[in-house]
Design an enzyme around this catalytic site. Structure first.
Site, short mmCIF file in Angstrom:
data_model
loop_
_atom_site.label_atom_id
_atom_site.label_comp_id
_atom_site.label_asym_id
_atom_site.label_seq_id
_atom_site.Cartn_x
_atom_site.Cartn_y
_atom_site.Cartn_z
N THR B 179 14.06 -28.12 -42.98
CA THR B 179 15.44 -27.66 -43.12
C THR B 179 16.31 -28.36 -42.07
OG1 THR B 179 14.67 -25.54 -43.91
CG2 THR B 179 16.93 -25.62 -43.10
N GLU B 263 10.72 -16.39 -35.48
CA GLU B 263 11.10 -16.88 -36.80
C GLU B 263 10.88 -15.79 -37.85
OE1 GLU B 263 9.00 -20.37 -38.11
OE2 GLU B 263 10.07 -20.44 -40.03
N ARG B 264 9.74 -15.13 -37.77
CA ARG B 264 9.43 -14.10 -38.76
C ARG B 264 10.33 -12.89 -38.62
NH1 ARG B 264 3.00 -15.44 -38.12
NH2 ARG B 264 3.14 -17.33 -39.40
N GLY B 360 22.80 -6.52 -65.68
CA GLY B 360 22.64 -6.95 -67.06
C GLY B 360 23.02 -8.41 -67.23
N THR B 386 3.12 -17.55 -45.51
CA THR B 386 3.15 -16.87 -46.81
C THR B 386 2.69 -15.41 -46.67
OG1 THR B 386 0.87 -17.50 -47.25
CG2 THR B 386 2.58 -19.01 -48.03
#
Lengths: 264, 400
Positions: B179, B263-264, B360, B386
């Site tokens: 990033t 970071e988490r 919707g 992950t």
């Protein structure tokens, strides 16, 4: 030049307002905030200070209110005021506009500012009049709904929002000026400014400290009394035009507007 | 009305009002939150669509944020920071989720949340002057380079290699999914500094734009996070001087581990902010949109969905704030941070999915921004470790 800015702690705009039927006053519980109109007054003071046309020695935020109003002063200081004064006294509770204006004027007399700025209205009471009352007590000229201030030769050249346009008015100092929210875009206080606000001087004054006559303030000293409060009349349901045939719908809307003479 | 202390307009009464502070936050943090929310909603959010469409947000955003102090909230004043702490950065991370573009938040977060903290914590005085101070001023943009085509959470598998030469290192290899990689002025890069590599053979080098042999090989296209730039970087015999070695040689693994917790936490905070914003918008929609003679929120099927969304938000917030408190107090919070990250990322995606369902057909359209939130949030259970890795960490914490 010394500028005093009058500020007020009000219920946060996102809090649903309700009247307390027992006191007939606004229920001020819940989250509070610095009156947003006053942030424009502080910004106006900052722009005069930073504009350089006149030397501003200090900007002082002044409020009257319960203990919690200190937070409004901290916010005012985080936006640039150098110090603040908190007038707080149980005797002041329930003061109407006249009594509030008188009490604030007493604080200001002790400060003897060259310019008093304030937001044109509070977000809760919405009286628009405190500035004028204060000016009367201080025997200073007063302007309301000002949306531009220029300093010229020790005087102020102001534009005020009038019903059919703008008035340009020159005013001698000292003066009391209430500003509209169109005057400027208040800055975002930095984290440093927010954290530093508590460290700036804050004077707490009682009614006696500033020579307030107790018979002229509080519920007893107020010249107005709220006799009754009533909810606003329920709005009549609007007319809903279902769009089945667009030509027909447009015709219906046009004739609705014409009936009310809203189309020139 | 434009008071910066004002709550943003357009909400139902009682909603989005400043609330009493929840620990570890104090009144002062809530004041800062109010200002930050107003800043994000007025200065960033109006551009979200444009920047998403452009697949890029302008570098000036960093200057704007710097001018208001947001790039240096937790850093000391001597480097141009605001002198705050982790909790102030936490407020910013949570509120940034309201900017309407996950990619924008990611680009800013990569700079403030993961790429500059190692310089602050492990850098020499000279490195802080060279990299941290200009990063706080928004003059230099930072990226963190760890992931490689063959190494993600398995950082011991990093293959980008730095060979010692006279006066520094020669780097060869590649990084991916970086990033800010395209725009970065410097990349805090993990490299192998022993032939074996592994936990005891990793180091960090600050690799700067313009160094010979360092190039951006590809700008990657993504499911979401469109406004952020995500790059594949190539290092071909890049000579990196000794003074760009960050921290001790062969101790890079500890730097990575130290960084992961923060970071988490930032990801968990972002998810909480996002769930809050999504719930507010969906409640508003459920009150206004009518079907079968009443607002859809009055139908039990929808009402229950919203109740579930509120529950996910509140559980996520409680877990995250607790983990944040432990972390900020200096405790070992690996278990709590892992739980917060694991719980909030999938939940935030599910909250956005439920919001889309409630909206919707409108939810499927770009203009409602819900589909964007859904795409953006899908990265949560993948990035920063992950969900599967989080479960492994938790399982091992249980002594298994």
């Amino acid at each position: 030049m010394k500028i005093c800015v009058l500020v007020k702690e009000v219920p946060d705009a996102a809090v649903e307002k309700r009247m307390d039927p027992s006191t007939k006053r606004l229920d001020r519980s819940g989250e509070k905030n610095l009156n947003p109109f006053d942030t424009h007054a502080i910004e106006a003071a900052m722009q005069i200070k930073e504009g350089g046309a006149v030397d501003v020695d200090e900007i002082v935020a002044v409020t009257m209110g319960p203990e919690s109003a200190v937070r409004a002063l901290h916010k005012a200081v985080s936006l640039g005021a150098d110090r603040s004064v908190h007038l707080t006294d149980p005797a002041l509770a329930g003061s109407d506009v006249c009594a509030t204006g008188y009490a604030l004027a007493q604080v200001l007399k002790a400060e003897s500012p060259d310019l008093v700025l304030l937001g044109q209205q509070s977000d809760d009471g919405e009286c628009y009049t405190v500035g004028a009352v204060v000016a009367d007590h201080l025997q200073m000229p007063s302007l309301t709904q000002v949306i531009k201030i220029d300093v010229q030769d020790g005087k102020l050249r102001c534009e005020r929002q009038a019903e059919y346009g703008y008035d340009t008015v020159e005013v001698e100092l000292p003066a009391v000026i209430s500003v509209g929210d169109a005057i400027n875009e208040p800055r975002y206080p930095s984290l440093k400014a927010i954290m530093g606000a508590k460290k700036k001087p804050l004077d707490t004054k009682s009614a006696a400290d500033v020579g307030i006559d107790p018979s002229r303030v509080g519920e007893q000293g107020s010249r107005t009394a709220v006799l009754a409060i009533n909810p606003p009349p329920a709005k009549e349901p609007g007319e809903i035009i279902e769009d089945e045939d667009t030509d027909e719908t447009v015709q219906k809307i046009v004739s609705w507007l014409e009936e009310r003479k809203l189309l020139a | 009305m434009a008071g910066q202390w004002t709550s943003a307009s357009g909400r139902a009464p009682g909603e989005g009002a400043p609330r009493a502070p929840a620990p570890p936050f104090t009144r002062e943090h809530e004041d800062f939150r109010q200002v930050t929310r107003s800043f994000v909603e007025r200065e960033l959010r109006p551009h979200a669509q444009e920047w998403e469409d452009a697949r890029w947000f302008p570098n000036e955003v960093f200057r704007l944020l710097a001018a208001h102090g947001y790039l240096g909230l937790k850093y000391p004043e001597e480097y141009g920071g605001q002198g705050g702490d982790y909790l102030h950065d936490a407020v910013f991370a949570e509120e940034l989720a309201r900017c309407g573009s996950g990619g924008l938040a990611a680009g800013i977060g990569a700079h403030t949340g993961i790429a500059t903290p190692p310089i602050w914590k492990f850098g020499t005085e000279e490195q802080k002057r060279r990299f941290l101070a200009p990063a706080i001023r928004g003059e230099k943009i930072a990226a963190l380079g760890i992931t490689e085509p063959g190494a993600g959470s398995d950082v011991a598998g990093i293959r980008t290699h730095a060979r010692r030469v006279d006066g520094g290192f020669v780097v060869n290899g590649s990084k991916t999914f970086i990033t800010n990689g395209v725009r970065a002025d410097f990349v805090v890069t993990a490299v192998r500094t022993t032939p074996e590599g592994g936990h005891r053979g990793l180091s960090f080098l600050v690799i700067e734009k313009g160094m010979e042999g360092f190039s951006v090989s590809r700008k990657l296209d993504k499911l979401g996070w469109h406004a952020s730039d995500t790059a594949e970087l190539a290092f071909d015999d890049v000579l990196v001087p000794e003074e760009n070695l960050l921290g001790e040689e062969n101790r890079g693994f500890y730097l990575i581990m130290a960084n992961f917790q923060w970071e988490r936490l930032l990801m968990a905070l972002g998810a909480v902010g996002s769930m809050q914003a999504t719930l507010e918008r969906t409640l508003e929609f459920a009150r206004e949109r009518r079907a079968f003679g009443r607002p859809i929120g009055r139908h039990q099927a929808i009402r229950h969905k919203l109740a579930e969304m509120a529950l996910k938000l509140e559980t996520g917030r409680a877990l995250t704030y607790n983990a944040l408190r432990l972390f900020a107090e200096g405790h070992d919070a690996v278990r709590e941070v892992t739980m917060a990250k694991l719980k909030t990322q999938r939940d935030a995606f599910e909250v956005a999915d439920a919001a889309l369902q409630i909206h919707g057909g409108a939810g499927y359209m770009k203009e409602y921004e819900i589909e964007r939130a859904l795409r953006d949030l899908r990265l949560g259970p993948i990035g920063g470790g992950t969900d599967e890795i989080m479960r492994e960490i938790l399982g091992r914490q249980l002594g298994l």
